[in-house]
Design a protein around this motif. Structure first.
Motif, mmCIF file in Angstrom:
data_model
loop_
_atom_site.group_PDB
_atom_site.id
_atom_site.type_symbol
_atom_site.label_atom_id
_atom_site.label_comp_id
_atom_site.label_asym_id
_atom_site.label_seq_id
_atom_site.Cartn_x
_atom_site.Cartn_y
_atom_site.Cartn_z
ATOM 1 N N PHE A 1 72.757 -35.279 -11.321
ATOM 2 C CA PHE A 1 72.571 -35.721 -9.939
ATOM 3 C C PHE A 1 73.305 -34.760 -9.025
ATOM 4 N N PRO A 2 72.627 -34.105 -8.111
ATOM 5 C CA PRO A 2 71.194 -34.195 -7.868
ATOM 6 C C PRO A 2 70.404 -33.716 -9.086
ATOM 7 N N HIS A 3 69.230 -34.246 -9.277
ATOM 8 C CA HIS A 3 68.422 -33.787 -10.383
ATOM 9 C C HIS A 3 67.516 -32.645 -9.943
ATOM 10 N N CYS A 4 67.029 -31.924 -10.909
ATOM 11 C CA CYS A 4 66.177 -30.776 -10.621
ATOM 12 C C CYS A 4 64.762 -31.263 -10.296
ATOM 13 N N SER A 5 64.324 -30.949 -9.123
ATOM 14 C CA SER A 5 62.975 -31.296 -8.705
ATOM 15 C C SER A 5 62.380 -30.101 -7.981
ATOM 16 N N ILE A 6 61.229 -29.666 -8.432
ATOM 17 C CA ILE A 6 60.644 -28.448 -7.879
ATOM 18 C C ILE A 6 59.172 -28.668 -7.571
ATOM 19 N N SER A 7 58.640 -27.817 -6.746
ATOM 20 C CA SER A 7 57.191 -27.800 -6.550
ATOM 21 C C SER A 7 56.699 -26.380 -6.793
ATOM 22 N N LEU A 8 55.472 -26.294 -7.232
ATOM 23 C CA LEU A 8 54.896 -25.014 -7.618
ATOM 24 C C LEU A 8 53.617 -24.749 -6.857
ATOM 25 N N SER A 9 53.366 -23.500 -6.602
ATOM 26 C CA SER A 9 52.082 -23.089 -6.049
ATOM 27 C C SER A 9 51.739 -21.724 -6.626
ATOM 28 N N GLY A 10 50.495 -21.351 -6.464
ATOM 29 C CA GLY A 10 50.066 -20.052 -6.957
ATOM 30 C C GLY A 10 49.634 -20.048 -8.406
ATOM 31 N N LEU A 11 49.573 -21.226 -9.020
ATOM 32 C CA LEU A 11 49.100 -21.296 -10.400
ATOM 33 C C LEU A 11 47.586 -21.280 -10.418
ATOM 34 N N PRO B 1 47.424 -28.349 -16.823
ATOM 35 C CA PRO B 1 46.764 -27.341 -15.984
ATOM 36 C C PRO B 1 47.510 -27.098 -14.677
ATOM 37 N N GLY B 2 47.309 -25.940 -14.123
ATOM 38 C CA GLY B 2 47.963 -25.585 -12.879
ATOM 39 C C GLY B 2 47.722 -26.591 -11.769
ATOM 40 N N SER B 3 46.516 -27.154 -11.758
ATOM 41 C CA SER B 3 46.202 -28.146 -10.718
ATOM 42 C C SER B 3 47.125 -29.344 -10.820
ATOM 43 N N HIS B 4 47.474 -29.681 -12.039
ATOM 44 C CA HIS B 4 48.389 -30.814 -12.242
ATOM 45 C C HIS B 4 49.775 -30.491 -11.690
ATOM 46 N N TRP B 5 50.250 -29.307 -12.004
ATOM 47 C CA TRP B 5 51.609 -28.942 -11.558
ATOM 48 C C TRP B 5 51.678 -28.814 -10.043
ATOM 49 N N MET B 6 50.569 -28.359 -9.456
ATOM 50 C CA MET B 6 50.590 -28.109 -8.003
ATOM 51 C C MET B 6 50.284 -29.368 -7.195
ATOM 52 N N LYS B 7 49.795 -30.397 -7.890
ATOM 53 C CA LYS B 7 49.386 -31.634 -7.211
ATOM 54 C C LYS B 7 50.576 -32.306 -6.541
ATOM 55 N N GLN B 8 51.687 -32.286 -7.226
ATOM 56 C CA GLN B 8 52.881 -32.950 -6.698
ATOM 57 C C GLN B 8 54.113 -32.260 -7.266
ATOM 58 N N SER B 9 55.245 -32.593 -6.701
ATOM 59 C CA SER B 9 56.469 -31.992 -7.192
ATOM 60 C C SER B 9 56.780 -32.519 -8.587
ATOM 61 N N LEU B 10 57.452 -31.699 -9.353
ATOM 62 C CA LEU B 10 57.792 -32.135 -10.704
ATOM 63 C C LEU B 10 59.298 -32.286 -10.832
ATOM 64 N N SER B 11 59.665 -33.340 -11.500
ATOM 65 C CA SER B 11 61.064 -33.697 -11.595
ATOM 66 C C SER B 11 61.566 -33.579 -13.028
ATOM 67 N N PHE B 12 62.782 -33.133 -13.150
ATOM 68 C CA PHE B 12 63.425 -33.068 -14.457
ATOM 69 C C PHE B 12 64.494 -34.155 -14.531
#
Length: 344
Positions: A64-74, A124-135
């Motif tokens: 905490f804080p936890h790792c949360s990222i968003s991706l684009s360009g996939l 798939p890239g569309s999945h990763w880019m759809k929303q932010s991903l949290s660890f």
DNA sequence: TCCGCTTGCACGTTTGAAGCGG
DNA sequence: ACCGCTTCAAACGTGCAAGCGG
């Protein structure tokens, strides 16, 4: 020897251009350029300004804080695997003394390197880019014999999370794919078994829902502690932590130009001179290994040297300092192995 | 004696099963 | 039978203090 690719970025806080990237080399970018953004950057910055601490326990503790990222360009229809590992910031051990961190000697030998794979991987890239991903579910432990696949760290040492994006249809093929690697200066933290800086405790209680029990109507002892925390904050200088003089403090000593991330990537060939690691991530334990392991057979069967000789060296690698010849250090990237190679 | 680590505690949040109604 | 919503208990995650051990 297998070649890997890494993504580097320039984050020189002194430069207004720090987050801007030079145009990619022609060949490297024909498949598009992946961009990664730290989602809860403001929160990270709040913690970073006073020196982030992460609790590690024998049985594993969430960040905490936890790792949360968003991706684009996939590429929307290509499968990707997203991973995180923890990299030492420097080769020092620290102690909390007189309201500040001090160097307490040389770092302990590196614990087994583990990589946490995002549970959605591969997707798939569309999945990763759809929303932010949290660890969120990634856990940190100080138990070197941990069997749960948690990330193993040393207490009183400094680390930062390193994110890896690779195009792969399955975890089997990850190690042969091109990697793009990202990290964020403000995610640097000190691993501790108990909070040292009361300002961190206060900040966590204010932001972490699980700690609310200690914020309102908590135990008597907690109220007492909160009072002392408030008091220390009253007279405290939030930037004081950043004024220390140990070698790694350069990471925090200046205000970070962290706004407006533009971590578009720049690919770089990295010789994969990875060293043998005796442990593996439990995430991978579900998958049998390929019967032949060319790389493993070519790597020395011993623990790697400490990957980061100095804080400056590390900072140069990862963009804390602007380094005009950053590419010439490409080989250093492989010194801290991405995977536990005993299992790959 | 000091300092870091482990453990148990009390509390809030999250999760998922069960029940209910449309 | 199916679906969506609500309720509730168990599991989980948290920071703290006390005690332990090197």
């Amino acid at each position: 020897m297998q070649n890997f690719y890494a993504c580097v970025f320039s984050t020189d806080p002194k430069s207004n251009l720090s987050m801007r990237r030079s145009p990619p080399a022609a060949d490297s970018y024909q498949q598009g350029c992946i961009r990664m953004t730290l989602e809860n950057a403001d929160l990270w910055k709040s913690f970073h300004s006073i020196g982030t601490e992460m609790i590690i326990t024998k049985h594993g503790r969430r960040m905490f804080p936890h790792c949360s990222i968003s991706l684009s360009g996939l590429q929307p229809f290509a499968n990707y695997v997203i991973m995180v590992d923890m990299v030492p910031v420097d080769s020092f051990k620290y102690k909390w003394k007189k309201e500040q961190w001090e160097v307490a000697g040389k770092a302990e030998p590196q614990p087994p390197c583990r990589t946490y794979m995002h549970p959605d991987s591969p997707a798939p890239g569309s999945h990763w880019m759809k929303q932010s991903l949290s660890f969120l579910k990634m856990k940190l432990t100080n138990n070197t014999l941990d069997q749960h696949g948690h990330i193993i760290l040393h207490s009183m040492h400094r680390y930062y999370p390193r994110f890896h994006v690779t195009q792969a249809d399955s975890p089997y093929t990850v190690r042969w794919g091109p990697f793009q690697t990202f990290s964020f200066p403000e995610t640097t933290f000190t691993a501790v078994t108990a909070y040292q800086n009361p300002k961190i405790t206060k900040l966590k209680i204010d932001h972490n829902p699980f700690a609310k029990g200690f914020r309102e109507g908590g135990t008597h002892s907690h109220k007492k502690n909160q009072a002392s925390t408030q008091q220390s904050l009253k007279g405290g200088d939030l930037s004081a932590w950043a004024l220390e003089q140990d070698p790694s403090e350069s990471l925090h000593a200046e205000p970070l130009a962290l706004h407006d991330y533009d971590y578009s990537c720049e690919e770089q060939m990295v010789p994969a001179s990875v060293a043998y690691q005796p442990y593996r991530s439990a995430e991978y334990a579900r998958f049998p290994l390929p019967s032949t392991d060319v790389d493993a057979s070519q790597t020395p069967n011993h623990a790697p040297p400490h990957p980061l000789a100095t804080a400056e060296h590390n900072a140069q690698q990862h963009g804390y300092y602007h380094h005009p010849h950053q590419h010439s250090h490409a080989a250093d990237w492989s010194q801290y192995p991405l995977f536990s190679y005993s299992c790959w």
